[in-house]
Design a protein around this motif. Structure first.
Motif: not given
Length: 399
Positions: A251-266
């Motif tokens: 019932k939660v969404i779990i994000k790693n570092r790259s997913e937390q900053n997906s715009t910056l990584y892209k």
């Protein structure tokens, strides 16, 4: 030894009687070396810039962050907390609340994020080690730590008891508002520290105690906006995510570092791809010299090719001679260019020859991945150029 390869090596390492061919071949070789060198150095520079850019967010962001799937809060029970503590791969976790609110100081105001943190927060990242001035806040107090950008916009200093630093949080409910006191939860804060990480982050957060933030936001003690998690260095990220989903029943969404900053990584990945394509185009243009050199070599060796053809050599074997010659030229040129590029990158890493400022060297990163990408690109384009040139050999030409 393969007949075509043997002849190709003889042609590669022997000079032609025609000086023009020798000059064009030298120019083609130089173009391959310089192109390889430039592509590798530029990719190493952009890899360094990527690591440098991400270092700011990596200092701030946790390894994993748990978000609610619906609404703004996660209800975490005592049972779930106990299960989190028993997960061996989790080094530490921190409960946080986060919301955009209004801050007011000495006639100036700003809308930014109030982030309530518990005592474990400083163990999930290194924000407390990036304090520009002052010290980190103490639990269960009105103390706050603000970003350098926020302090500049508000002209906010530390321990200013004459001018109160106030926070206004909209109250929940749908009743008719008749006064300011009914519209906002208000509290006076005491700035005791200023952090400095990056321009964006310095203007984003005001840190306070978790209980104070929950009180202002009218959250229950077990309600939080997210859970930030630091995992052991040897732990498998996917395994930890599976355990977290089990604890919170998916019932939660779990994000790693790259997913937390997906715009910056892209953005950074797009820049790397764009630079790679631009310099690959430069190499393609340089390889036109290789095609020209091989065609002139074919014309120069036309008499020899006729002799080999009359002795029984097949057209495809004659084509392979120049295919191998061009490919070998690309391989040797690529190796020389890579060796020179690696030397330049290592010198910059070791001695910091090129500086951005007096204290900051231009960031470069030596990567085996970049070596393989550059070498594969050179060899592939070199083989393609050699195939184009060798295709000029046919029975009609030898007739």
């Amino acid at each position: 030894m393969n007949f075509s390869l043997y002849i190709a090596k003889r042609y590669l390492f022997s000079k032609s009687n025609n000086n023009a061919i020798n000059i064009i071949t030298g120019i083609a070789s130089l173009g391959i070396i310089v192109g390889t060198l430039a592509l590798f150095v530029v990719m190493s520079v952009f890899s360094g810039l990527k690591v440098f850019s991400l270092s700011f967010s990596n200092d701030f962001d946790p390894d994993l962050k748990v978000f609610p799937t619906k609404g703004k809060t996660i209800n975490i029970s005592n049972s779930q907390e106990n299960q989190l503590k028993k997960v061996k791969d989790i080094a530490v976790y921190s409960k946080i609340t986060e919301e955009r609110v209004l801050f007011y100081f000495n006639g100036k105001e700003i809308v930014t994020y109030l982030k309530g943190v518990d005592a474990n927060f400083t163990k999930t990242n290194v924000v407390s080690k990036n304090l520009f001035n002052g010290e980190w806040l103490s639990p269960k107090t009105p103390e706050v730590v603000v970003g350098y950008g926020i302090s500049e916009k508000l002209s906010l200093g530390l321990f200013d008891f004459n001018n109160p630093f106030e926070v206004y949080v909209p109250r929940k409910g749908k009743a008719i508002i008749e006064s300011e006191a009914e519209a906002f939860n208000r509290s006076k804060l005491v700035p005791i520290g200023i952090y400095a990480i990056s321009e964006d982050l310095d203007s984003k957060y005001v840190f306070c105690d978790l209980e104070l933030a929950q009180k202002l936001l009218e959250y229950k003690p077990n309600e939080v906006s997210a859970i930030e998690i630091k995992i052991d260095s040897l732990a498998d990220e996917n395994t930890v995510i599976e355990k977290l989903n089990t604890i919170f029943k998916n019932k939660v969404i779990i994000k790693n570092r790259s997913e937390q900053n997906s715009t910056l990584y892209k953005m950074l990945n797009t820049e790397n791809i764009a630079v790679y394509l631009i310099f690959t185009l430069v190499i393609i243009i340089a390889l036109f010299n290789l095609v020209g050199a091989l065609i002139m070599m074919i014309l120069d060796k036309k008499g020899n090719l006729k002799t080999l053809f009359n002795l029984g050599a097949e057209i495809k074997e004659l084509k392979k001679i120049f295919l191998f010659q061009g490919s070998l030229l690309s391989v040797f040129g690529g190796i020389i260019g890579l060796v020179l590029g690696i030397i330049i990158v290592l010198i910059q890493q070791k001695f910091k020859v090129v500086m951005i400022t007096s204290t900051l060297a231009y960031p470069v990163v030596f990567s085996i991945q970049n070596v393989l990408i550059v070498f594969s690109t050179i060899v592939l384009l070199g083989v393609l150029s050699s195939w184009i040139a060798s295709s000029r050999i046919n029975a009609k030409m030898l007739d």
